[in-house]
Design a protein around this motif. Sequence first.
Motif, mmCIF file in Angstrom:
data_model
loop_
_atom_site.group_PDB
_atom_site.id
_atom_site.type_symbol
_atom_site.label_atom_id
_atom_site.label_comp_id
_atom_site.label_asym_id
_atom_site.label_seq_id
_atom_site.Cartn_x
_atom_site.Cartn_y
_atom_site.Cartn_z
ATOM 1 N N VAL A 67 12.541 -6.368 8.012
ATOM 2 C CA VAL A 67 11.554 -5.573 8.717
ATOM 3 C C VAL A 67 10.748 -4.827 7.662
ATOM 4 O O VAL A 67 11.283 -4.405 6.637
ATOM 5 C CB VAL A 67 12.237 -4.581 9.686
ATOM 6 C CG1 VAL A 67 11.251 -3.552 10.214
ATOM 7 C CG2 VAL A 67 12.903 -5.339 10.830
ATOM 8 N N SER A 68 9.448 -4.685 7.909
ATOM 9 C CA SER A 68 8.585 -3.948 6.985
ATOM 10 C C SER A 68 7.609 -3.106 7.788
ATOM 11 O O SER A 68 6.573 -3.580 8.228
ATOM 12 C CB SER A 68 7.804 -4.915 6.086
ATOM 13 O OG SER A 68 7.023 -4.189 5.157
ATOM 14 N N THR A 69 7.976 -1.855 7.986
ATOM 15 C CA THR A 69 7.092 -0.910 8.660
ATOM 16 C C THR A 69 6.795 0.219 7.687
ATOM 17 O O THR A 69 7.590 0.471 6.768
ATOM 18 C CB THR A 69 7.733 -0.391 9.969
ATOM 19 O OG1 THR A 69 6.809 0.435 10.666
ATOM 20 C CG2 THR A 69 9.032 0.355 9.718
ATOM 21 N N SER A 70 5.679 0.870 7.861
ATOM 22 C CA SER A 70 5.320 1.926 6.912
ATOM 23 C C SER A 70 6.400 3.000 6.882
ATOM 24 O O SER A 70 6.996 3.343 7.896
ATOM 25 C CB SER A 70 3.978 2.542 7.274
ATOM 26 O OG SER A 70 4.015 3.100 8.563
ATOM 27 N N CYS A 71 6.637 3.525 5.707
ATOM 28 C CA CYS A 71 7.688 4.516 5.485
ATOM 29 C C CYS A 71 7.141 5.908 5.786
ATOM 30 O O CYS A 71 6.646 6.595 4.901
ATOM 31 C CB CYS A 71 8.187 4.411 4.048
ATOM 32 S SG CYS A 71 9.613 5.436 3.697
ATOM 33 N N ASN A 72 7.205 6.274 7.052
ATOM 34 C CA ASN A 72 6.761 7.589 7.491
ATOM 35 C C ASN A 72 7.241 7.828 8.916
ATOM 36 O O ASN A 72 7.548 6.898 9.640
ATOM 37 C CB ASN A 72 5.229 7.691 7.442
ATOM 38 C CG ASN A 72 4.553 6.683 8.350
ATOM 39 O OD1 ASN A 72 4.654 5.477 8.137
ATOM 40 N ND2 ASN A 72 3.882 7.167 9.370
ATOM 41 N N ALA A 96 8.253 -6.986 -3.275
ATOM 42 C CA ALA A 96 8.675 -7.126 -1.872
ATOM 43 C C ALA A 96 9.232 -8.520 -1.615
ATOM 44 O O ALA A 96 10.239 -8.679 -0.917
ATOM 45 C CB ALA A 96 7.505 -6.815 -0.940
ATOM 46 N N ARG A 97 8.594 -9.546 -2.182
ATOM 47 C CA ARG A 97 9.120 -10.915 -2.015
ATOM 48 C C ARG A 97 10.477 -11.043 -2.704
ATOM 49 O O ARG A 97 11.403 -11.644 -2.166
ATOM 50 C CB ARG A 97 8.132 -11.940 -2.564
ATOM 51 C CG ARG A 97 6.904 -12.117 -1.711
ATOM 52 C CD ARG A 97 6.098 -13.360 -2.063
ATOM 53 N NE ARG A 97 5.877 -13.572 -3.469
ATOM 54 C CZ ARG A 97 4.870 -13.061 -4.178
ATOM 55 N NH1 ARG A 97 3.968 -12.287 -3.590
ATOM 56 N NH2 ARG A 97 4.751 -13.335 -5.464
ATOM 57 N N PHE A 98 10.593 -10.456 -3.898
ATOM 58 C CA PHE A 98 11.865 -10.495 -4.624
ATOM 59 C C PHE A 98 12.973 -9.835 -3.811
ATOM 60 O O PHE A 98 14.101 -10.321 -3.762
ATOM 61 C CB PHE A 98 11.728 -9.810 -5.989
ATOM 62 C CG PHE A 98 13.028 -9.727 -6.729
ATOM 63 C CD1 PHE A 98 13.491 -10.798 -7.463
ATOM 64 C CD2 PHE A 98 13.806 -8.577 -6.660
ATOM 65 C CE1 PHE A 98 14.707 -10.729 -8.127
ATOM 66 C CE2 PHE A 98 15.024 -8.501 -7.325
ATOM 67 C CZ PHE A 98 15.475 -9.580 -8.068
ATOM 68 N N LEU A 99 12.651 -8.726 -3.161
ATOM 69 C CA LEU A 99 13.642 -8.017 -2.348
ATOM 70 C C LEU A 99 14.156 -8.910 -1.224
ATOM 71 O O LEU A 99 15.358 -8.969 -0.969
ATOM 72 C CB LEU A 99 13.048 -6.727 -1.786
ATOM 73 C CG LEU A 99 13.967 -5.890 -0.916
ATOM 74 C CD1 LEU A 99 15.215 -5.455 -1.675
ATOM 75 C CD2 LEU A 99 13.213 -4.674 -0.403
ATOM 76 N N CYS A 100 13.257 -9.617 -0.539
ATOM 77 C CA CYS A 100 13.681 -10.535 0.523
ATOM 78 C C CYS A 100 14.560 -11.653 -0.040
ATOM 79 O O CYS A 100 15.565 -12.031 0.552
ATOM 80 C CB CYS A 100 12.467 -11.142 1.227
ATOM 81 S SG CYS A 100 11.519 -9.965 2.200
ATOM 82 N N LYS A 101 14.167 -12.156 -1.210
ATOM 83 C CA LYS A 101 14.961 -13.202 -1.851
ATOM 84 C C LYS A 101 16.340 -12.670 -2.219
ATOM 85 O O LYS A 101 17.361 -13.314 -1.982
ATOM 86 C CB LYS A 101 14.223 -13.716 -3.089
ATOM 87 C CG LYS A 101 14.799 -14.954 -3.675
ATOM 88 C CD LYS A 101 13.939 -15.429 -4.836
ATOM 89 C CE LYS A 101 13.576 -16.855 -4.551
ATOM 90 N NZ LYS A 101 12.694 -17.408 -5.561
ATOM 91 N N GLY A 123 0.785 -1.228 0.000
ATOM 92 C CA GLY A 123 0.000 0.000 0.000
ATOM 93 C C GLY A 123 0.815 1.275 0.000
ATOM 94 O O GLY A 123 0.329 2.323 -0.409
ATOM 95 N N SER A 124 2.031 1.196 0.463
ATOM 96 C CA SER A 124 2.913 2.362 0.543
ATOM 97 C C SER A 124 4.345 1.853 0.479
ATOM 98 O O SER A 124 4.566 0.660 0.343
ATOM 99 C CB SER A 124 2.678 3.117 1.856
ATOM 100 O OG SER A 124 3.105 2.338 2.957
ATOM 101 N N TYR A 125 5.279 2.768 0.602
ATOM 102 C CA TYR A 125 6.660 2.327 0.741
ATOM 103 C C TYR A 125 6.829 1.763 2.141
ATOM 104 O O TYR A 125 6.144 2.177 3.080
ATOM 105 C CB TYR A 125 7.628 3.488 0.523
ATOM 106 C CG TYR A 125 8.100 3.585 -0.904
ATOM 107 C CD1 TYR A 125 9.386 3.222 -1.265
ATOM 108 C CD2 TYR A 125 7.240 4.004 -1.897
ATOM 109 C CE1 TYR A 125 9.806 3.291 -2.581
ATOM 110 C CE2 TYR A 125 7.644 4.069 -3.220
ATOM 111 C CZ TYR A 125 8.926 3.710 -3.550
ATOM 112 O OH TYR A 125 9.338 3.757 -4.853
ATOM 113 N N GLY A 126 7.731 0.808 2.274
ATOM 114 C CA GLY A 126 8.076 0.252 3.572
ATOM 115 C C GLY A 126 9.472 0.687 3.943
ATOM 116 O O GLY A 126 10.293 0.982 3.062
ATOM 117 N N LEU A 127 9.729 0.752 5.236
ATOM 118 C CA LEU A 127 11.091 0.954 5.746
ATOM 119 C C LEU A 127 11.551 -0.378 6.280
ATOM 120 O O LEU A 127 10.801 -1.062 6.981
ATOM 121 C CB LEU A 127 11.109 1.966 6.888
ATOM 122 C CG LEU A 127 11.170 3.434 6.549
ATOM 123 C CD1 LEU A 127 11.162 4.273 7.821
ATOM 124 C CD2 LEU A 127 12.388 3.771 5.709
#
Length: 189
Positions: free
Chosen positions: A137-142, A125-130, A31-35
């Motif tokens: 960690v995946s928290t909203s980017c704000n 996002a799955r590709f990034l983890c791979k 839904g948004s960027y993650g940190l």
Amino acid sequence: MHHRARPAGRFLHHLQAFLHKGGLIAYPAEGSYGLGCLPDYAPALRRLIALKKRAQHKGLIVIGADFAQLRPLLAPVSAAESKAIMREWPAPKTLLLLARQRVLPLLRGRGRHNLAVRIPDLDTARFLCKAAGTALVSTSCNRAGKKACKTEREVRRQFGRQVLILGGRTGGRRQPSQIIDWATGKRLR
């Protein structure tokens, strides 16, 4: 620093080294960027929490490319329970599962025994983890109290060069992922 979300070659090595040195990344999520950062590296978790100005007692969500990436953080589950959990993913659905005792309190939340985990619906996002070779960690980017960043430009405005931005499009969801307590089935968000 800025890079496209589907990096290759030398950048993959750079990304892994950056994360292992405690670096923070911003990346497209459902839904948004993650940190994000490594879930088992306390200095990075402290930096992320400070950067967001987030209360330290709250837990953080961890995403993985697959359940195998999340298992080292979770208490063992039976084969039947593992199958039931896997039927829930990939999806914008975060499950609270019992964490291993060694999981950092900064990650699961002070006084909490569960860890919020998800296998994201968004391929990027799955590709990034791979690519990182680990759960992240995946928290909203704000920053606390501000709207979540939906674009690279918004990430740069809020965080400047404090994070490595992995560019790309978010999944376009309007709501954050559901959070469900796996043991009780209770929906918390």
